[in-house]
Design an enzyme around this catalytic site. Sequence first.
Site, PDB file in Angstrom:
ATOM      1  N   ASP A 161       1.714   6.491   5.207  1.00 35.02           N
ATOM      2  CA  ASP A 161       0.654   5.446   4.703  1.00 35.02           C
ATOM      3  C   ASP A 161       1.134   5.093   3.533  1.00 35.02           C
ATOM      4  OD1 ASP A 161      -1.691   4.253   5.368  1.00 35.02           O
ATOM      5  OD2 ASP A 161      -2.743   5.713   4.016  1.00 35.02           O
ATOM      6  N   ASP A 179      -2.597  10.409   3.029  1.00 35.65           N
ATOM      7  CA  ASP A 179      -4.134   9.860   3.500  1.00 35.65           C
ATOM      8  C   ASP A 179      -4.503  10.800   4.313  1.00 35.65           C
ATOM      9  OD1 ASP A 179      -6.456   8.612   3.423  1.00 35.65           O
ATOM     10  OD2 ASP A 179      -5.730   7.151   4.973  1.00 35.65           O
ATOM     11  N   LYS A 224       0.825  -1.208   0.050  1.00 35.79           N
ATOM     12  CA  LYS A 224       0.009  -0.161  -0.042  1.00 35.79           C
ATOM     13  C   LYS A 224       0.786   1.165  -0.013  1.00 35.79           C
ATOM     14  CE  LYS A 224      -3.342   2.705   2.819  1.00 35.79           C
ATOM     15  NZ  LYS A 224      -4.220   2.656   4.000  1.00 35.79           N
ATOM     16  N   ARG A 248      -7.336  -0.568   0.873  1.00 35.48           N
ATOM     17  CA  ARG A 248      -8.050  -1.882   0.115  1.00 35.48           C
ATOM     18  C   ARG A 248      -8.381  -1.587  -1.236  1.00 35.48           C
ATOM     19  NH1 ARG A 248     -12.778  -2.101   4.659  1.00 35.48           N
ATOM     20  NH2 ARG A 248     -10.993  -1.199   5.911  1.00 35.48           N
ATOM     21  N   ASP A 263     -12.189   7.030   2.989  1.00 32.72           N
ATOM     22  CA  ASP A 263     -10.978   6.781   4.053  1.00 32.72           C
ATOM     23  C   ASP A 263     -10.609   5.243   4.104  1.00 32.72           C
ATOM     24  OD1 ASP A 263      -8.722   7.635   5.358  1.00 32.72           O
ATOM     25  OD2 ASP A 263     -10.145   7.913   7.360  1.00 32.72           O
ATOM     26  N   GLU A 267      -9.528   3.714   1.692  1.00 37.01           N
ATOM     27  CA  GLU A 267      -8.610   3.649   0.466  1.00 37.01           C
ATOM     28  C   GLU A 267      -7.827   2.483   0.240  1.00 37.01           C
ATOM     29  OE1 GLU A 267      -7.618   5.503   2.861  1.00 37.01           O
ATOM     30  OE2 GLU A 267      -5.483   5.067   2.456  1.00 37.01           O
ATOM     31  N   LYS A 291     -10.192  12.961   7.297  1.00 39.09           N
ATOM     32  CA  LYS A 291      -9.717  12.713   8.716  1.00 39.09           C
ATOM     33  C   LYS A 291      -9.772  13.884   9.615  1.00 39.09           C
ATOM     34  CE  LYS A 291      -6.537   8.809   7.764  1.00 39.09           C
ATOM     35  NZ  LYS A 291      -7.287   7.690   8.440  1.00 39.09           N
TER      36      LYS A 291
HETATM   37  N1  BES Z   1      -4.411   4.656   6.496  1.00 39.58           N
HETATM   38  C1  BES Z   1      -5.429   4.347   7.320  1.00 39.58           C
HETATM   39  C2  BES Z   1      -5.284   3.607   8.574  1.00 39.58           C
HETATM   40  C3  BES Z   1      -4.153   3.841   9.603  1.00 39.58           C
HETATM   41  C4  BES Z   1      -4.563   4.370  10.861  1.00 39.58           C
HETATM   42  C5  BES Z   1      -2.782   3.761   9.366  1.00 39.58           C
HETATM   43  C6  BES Z   1      -3.877   4.926  11.845  1.00 39.58           C
HETATM   44  C7  BES Z   1      -1.945   4.256  10.136  1.00 39.58           C
HETATM   45  C8  BES Z   1      -2.553   4.750  11.638  1.00 39.58           C
HETATM   46  C9  BES Z   1      -6.475   3.950   6.503  1.00 39.58           C
HETATM   47  O1  BES Z   1      -6.678   4.241   5.328  1.00 39.58           O
HETATM   48  C10 BES Z   1      -7.714   4.318   7.175  1.00 39.58           C
HETATM   49  O2  BES Z   1      -8.053   5.435   7.219  1.00 39.58           O
HETATM   50  N2  BES Z   1      -8.674   3.349   7.637  1.00 39.58           N
HETATM   51  C11 BES Z   1      -9.668   3.617   8.312  1.00 39.58           C
HETATM   52  C12 BES Z   1     -10.763   2.410   7.828  1.00 39.58           C
HETATM   53  C13 BES Z   1     -12.099   2.625   8.076  1.00 39.58           C
HETATM   54  C14 BES Z   1     -12.820   3.916   7.444  1.00 39.58           C
HETATM   55  C15 BES Z   1     -12.872   1.449   7.674  1.00 39.58           C
HETATM   56  C16 BES Z   1      -9.567   3.420   9.855  1.00 39.58           C
HETATM   57  O3  BES Z   1      -8.844   2.549  10.203  1.00 39.58           O
HETATM   58  O4  BES Z   1     -10.155   4.125  10.445  1.00 39.58           O
HETATM   59 ZN    ZN Z   2      -4.859   4.826   4.267  1.00 38.43          ZN
HETATM   60 MN    MN Z   3      -7.585   6.066   5.022  1.00 44.16          MN
END
Ligand code: BES
Ligand code: ZN
Ligand code: MN
Length: 493
Positions: free
Chosen positions: A280, A262, A257, A343, A339, A341, A269
Amino acid sequence: MTTVRLNSADPVSFDTDALIVGFRSGPEAPLPVTGAQALDAAFGGKLAASLTAAGFAGKPGEIAKVPTFGAISAPLLVAVGLGDKSDAETLRRAAGAAARSLAGTARAAIALPAESAADAEAVALGALLGAYGFSRYRTGGDAKDPVAELDVLSPLGGEEGARITERVTALAESVSLVRDLVNTPPSDLWPAKFAEIAEQAAAETGLSIEVLDEKQLKDGGYGGLIGVGQGSANPPRLVRLSYTHPEAAKTLAFVGKGITFDSGGLSLKPSASMDWMKSDMGGAAAVFGALLGIARLGVPVNAVGYLCLAENLPSGTAQRPSDVIHSYSGKTVEVLDTDAEGRLVLMDGIARAAEDSPDLIVDVATLTGAQIVALGWRTAGVMSNDDAVRELVVEAATAAGEGAWGMPLPEELRKGLDSPIADLANLHPERWGGMLTAAIFLKEFVPDGVRWAHIDMAGPAFNKGEPYGYIPKGGTGAITRTLIGLAERHASI
Ligand code: BES
Ligand code: ZN
Ligand code: MN
């Protein structure tokens, strides 16, 4: 970067700026480890007692700096604790913590157990990883350079010594590059720039490389990469790196990834969760570093690495919650949350990687905050469609000293990813088990019969806290050495 060599010199008389000496925690006073008794004699047998007086007990990670007043050649002695353990990770951490504490020093020597090849490698690698610094963006004069030259005091020399120094140098250079990329601000690292860096490194290392730009991605049907990247002025890229070995029996595919920033996209966010989202792209960086490391070490496998690069920003061209995208696999996905993204870029990378007919696909991603909730900052989650593969990945990580733990893919969570209008939704209605539902989403893009593992390292990729062991603040280089170790476990000879 710091250079390391093995040296059979005597710690008492060796000419250096600082001598690092390992100590075990003893019942009363800390005990110098093998090779350090002569030192104790040079200090009139009072080394342990003096350190105790200074409050040093030899606990893991503990460090005491003592002026030597001419008792030995080095003007400074750095005592580092090992606790009561002597495994490779304990040695790596002790060497790393001590080397980091010597930033600003030109030369240091290390007297830690290094009689066996495994111990010498652990000490040398830990020291190199701990010496890492990132000062590219500092203009003041107070930034201390990492220690420049490290001598690991070890009886091993000749060919074996050369093999060890070459190996740890290759590993540390890979990890340092990954850390540099993660630490680089997104203003200086966008998808096309990352791809350029990969092109240059591939040319230097003899890897084949192919870069798809946004037009080729669109024409090729990579709807996930296009959808995530379309909100940014910096368009997405898919990089394919490939390494082949004439004696290889197995082909591994790594998919990373690579979200260079992000913001969450339109599902924006909050600021407090955003300021470290330059990290990210840690999965893509780890895949990149691993491919370079595998090539430099000449591991007898074939390896391909996919870097799924995009910047996730909100704008008038950004994808919207409720958009439906056509993935590279042909499946359609309703984007309920922009968010989620990671996946979306990985589903394209995984489906593309399957076309290489690999024996195993491993994707690496800073995928979910739920990973941090479940396992904390230092332990990555490992999920797989094959129990033995999952165990193998956890074993490779553990051997490298990288925290990782197997997690399940409960079947009942799949139905939550149903969409009323598309084949799949990118968001599960429940937060619970968020790391697992993300993995279950990815599994949908792994063709039947293909072995696959997913490593969620949202926490381990970036150290927001203070440095520890050989891990600095910021980019950690996590999982790079795990992937290299995994390749070595698949080697044919
Ligand atoms: N890049 C984030 C996940 C992340 C969070 C990485 C904290 C490092 C530290 C990912 O893209 C994300 O935003 N995931 C969301 C998914 C949700 C919307 C299903 C999350 O984990 O809140
Ligand atoms: Zn992310
Ligand atoms: Mn995200």
